[in-house]
Write a protein that holds these residues in place. Sequence first.
Motif, PDB file in Angstrom:
ATOM      1  N   ALA A   6       0.832  -1.208   0.000  1.00 25.58           N
ATOM      2  CA  ALA A   6       0.000   0.000   0.000  1.00 25.58           C
ATOM      3  C   ALA A   6       0.869   1.262   0.000  1.00 25.58           C
ATOM      4  CB  ALA A   6      -0.931   0.001   1.212  1.00 25.58           C
ATOM      5  N   GLN A   7       1.971   1.234   0.741  1.00 24.90           N
ATOM      6  CA  GLN A   7       2.876   2.387   0.767  1.00 24.90           C
ATOM      7  C   GLN A   7       3.551   2.576  -0.591  1.00 24.90           C
ATOM      8  OE1 GLN A   7       5.052   0.983   4.256  1.00 24.90           O
ATOM      9  NE2 GLN A   7       4.525   2.892   5.321  1.00 24.90           N
ATOM     10  N   ASN A   8       3.956   1.473  -1.209  1.00 23.54           N
ATOM     11  CA  ASN A   8       4.546   1.555  -2.552  1.00 23.54           C
ATOM     12  C   ASN A   8       3.570   2.189  -3.534  1.00 23.54           C
ATOM     13  OD1 ASN A   8       6.968   0.329  -1.821  1.00 23.54           O
ATOM     14  ND2 ASN A   8       6.294  -1.707  -2.419  1.00 23.54           N
ATOM     15  N   LYS A   9       2.336   1.736  -3.489  1.00 25.69           N
ATOM     16  CA  LYS A   9       1.301   2.258  -4.385  1.00 25.69           C
ATOM     17  C   LYS A   9       1.054   3.745  -4.121  1.00 25.69           C
ATOM     18  CE  LYS A   9      -3.539   1.165  -5.552  1.00 25.69           C
ATOM     19  NZ  LYS A   9      -3.687   1.488  -6.885  1.00 25.69           N
ATOM     20  N   LEU A  10       1.026   4.131  -2.854  1.00 27.87           N
ATOM     21  CA  LEU A  10       0.805   5.531  -2.496  1.00 27.87           C
ATOM     22  C   LEU A  10       1.925   6.420  -3.025  1.00 27.87           C
ATOM     23  CD1 LEU A  10      -0.981   7.574  -1.018  1.00 27.87           C
ATOM     24  CD2 LEU A  10       0.302   7.044   1.075  1.00 27.87           C
ATOM     25  N   ILE A  11       3.164   5.975  -2.889  1.00 27.91           N
ATOM     26  CA  ILE A  11       4.288   6.761  -3.401  1.00 27.91           C
ATOM     27  C   ILE A  11       4.202   6.894  -4.919  1.00 27.91           C
ATOM     28  CG2 ILE A  11       6.802   6.754  -3.744  1.00 27.91           C
ATOM     29  CD1 ILE A  11       7.030   5.753  -0.829  1.00 27.91           C
ATOM     30  N   GLU A  12       3.817   5.806  -5.601  1.00 27.72           N
ATOM     31  CA  GLU A  12       3.642   5.907  -7.055  1.00 27.72           C
ATOM     32  C   GLU A  12       2.537   6.909  -7.399  1.00 27.72           C
ATOM     33  OE1 GLU A  12       5.056   2.400  -9.709  1.00 27.72           O
ATOM     34  OE2 GLU A  12       3.516   1.620  -8.338  1.00 27.72           O
ATOM     35  N   GLU A  13       1.486   6.945  -6.613  1.00 30.82           N
ATOM     36  CA  GLU A  13       0.418   7.924  -6.835  1.00 30.82           C
ATOM     37  C   GLU A  13       0.927   9.348  -6.604  1.00 30.82           C
ATOM     38  OE1 GLU A  13      -3.063   6.809  -4.572  1.00 30.82           O
ATOM     39  OE2 GLU A  13      -3.229   4.904  -5.635  1.00 30.82           O
ATOM     40  N   TYR A  14       1.790   9.530  -5.619  1.00 32.40           N
ATOM     41  CA  TYR A  14       2.400  10.853  -5.411  1.00 32.40           C
ATOM     42  C   TYR A  14       3.152  11.291  -6.662  1.00 32.40           C
ATOM     43  CZ  TYR A  14       1.700  10.448  -0.293  1.00 32.40           C
ATOM     44  OH  TYR A  14       1.188  10.330   0.973  1.00 32.40           O
ATOM     45  N   ASP A  19       1.460  17.266 -10.104  1.00 37.30           N
ATOM     46  CA  ASP A  19       0.861  18.537 -10.535  1.00 37.30           C
ATOM     47  C   ASP A  19      -0.400  18.843  -9.725  1.00 37.30           C
ATOM     48  OD1 ASP A  19       2.837  19.071 -12.390  1.00 37.30           O
ATOM     49  OD2 ASP A  19       1.740  18.136 -14.044  1.00 37.30           O
ATOM     50  N   ASP A  20      -1.191  17.818  -9.431  1.00 33.97           N
ATOM     51  CA  ASP A  20      -2.386  18.013  -8.607  1.00 33.97           C
ATOM     52  C   ASP A  20      -2.006  18.454  -7.189  1.00 33.97           C
ATOM     53  OD1 ASP A  20      -3.995  17.274 -10.738  1.00 33.97           O
ATOM     54  OD2 ASP A  20      -4.121  15.184 -10.084  1.00 33.97           O
ATOM     55  N   TYR A  21      -0.929  17.892  -6.662  1.00 26.60           N
ATOM     56  CA  TYR A  21      -0.473  18.299  -5.324  1.00 26.60           C
ATOM     57  C   TYR A  21      -0.009  19.749  -5.314  1.00 26.60           C
ATOM     58  CZ  TYR A  21      -0.987  13.669  -3.358  1.00 26.60           C
ATOM     59  OH  TYR A  21      -1.512  12.496  -2.897  1.00 26.60           O
ATOM     60  N   ARG A  22       0.649  20.176  -6.386  1.00 27.63           N
ATOM     61  CA  ARG A  22       1.084  21.585  -6.475  1.00 27.63           C
ATOM     62  C   ARG A  22      -0.133  22.518  -6.504  1.00 27.63           C
ATOM     63  NH1 ARG A  22       5.288  19.606 -10.630  1.00 27.63           N
ATOM     64  NH2 ARG A  22       7.182  19.475  -9.381  1.00 27.63           N
ATOM     65  N   LYS A  23      -1.156  22.147  -7.273  1.00 26.35           N
ATOM     66  CA  LYS A  23      -2.385  22.953  -7.326  1.00 26.35           C
ATOM     67  C   LYS A  23      -3.076  22.964  -5.968  1.00 26.35           C
ATOM     68  CE  LYS A  23      -3.192  21.949 -12.188  1.00 26.35           C
ATOM     69  NZ  LYS A  23      -3.897  21.075 -13.110  1.00 26.35           N
TER      70      LYS A  23
END
Length: 137
Positions: A6-14, A19-23
């Motif tokens: 789950a952590q691996n998947k979350l980091i890949e999502e990051y 760009d969404d996180y910057r917005k």
Amino acid sequence: MKLSQAQNKLIEEYWMNIDDYRKKLKFREWELIENKTVDTNIGGGKSNRISDTTGNKAILLSSDENYQHTQKIINAIEKTYLSLDEDMKIIVNMRYWDKEGVYEWEDIADKLYISRSKVLRKRNLLIDKTAEKLGWM
């Protein structure tokens, strides 16, 4: 320490959604700084707010958990990317940041003239480096 799936998947999502996180960060900053609320200090007493606008901004942003969490993700991604070699940057650009299409691991391996398993090992290294920057390891 080994990361969970789950952590691996979350980091890949990051990585995919940087760009969404910057917005999101810019919007949260706007919410905190520009989106003024009505003054509830009707009694005329002294406000406990500092008159220094730069100081107020710093206090608001540093005390907001949502803002700090998003900032930490962005910093981790950006610092990790800057530390990558060219092959790793190609992996990131093709797999996570290319908006034109989705590249499979085999496509990336072909582009880099290496095996699929070597690309996946590099991806795992990318995830571990990011986790370190996030303070997870």
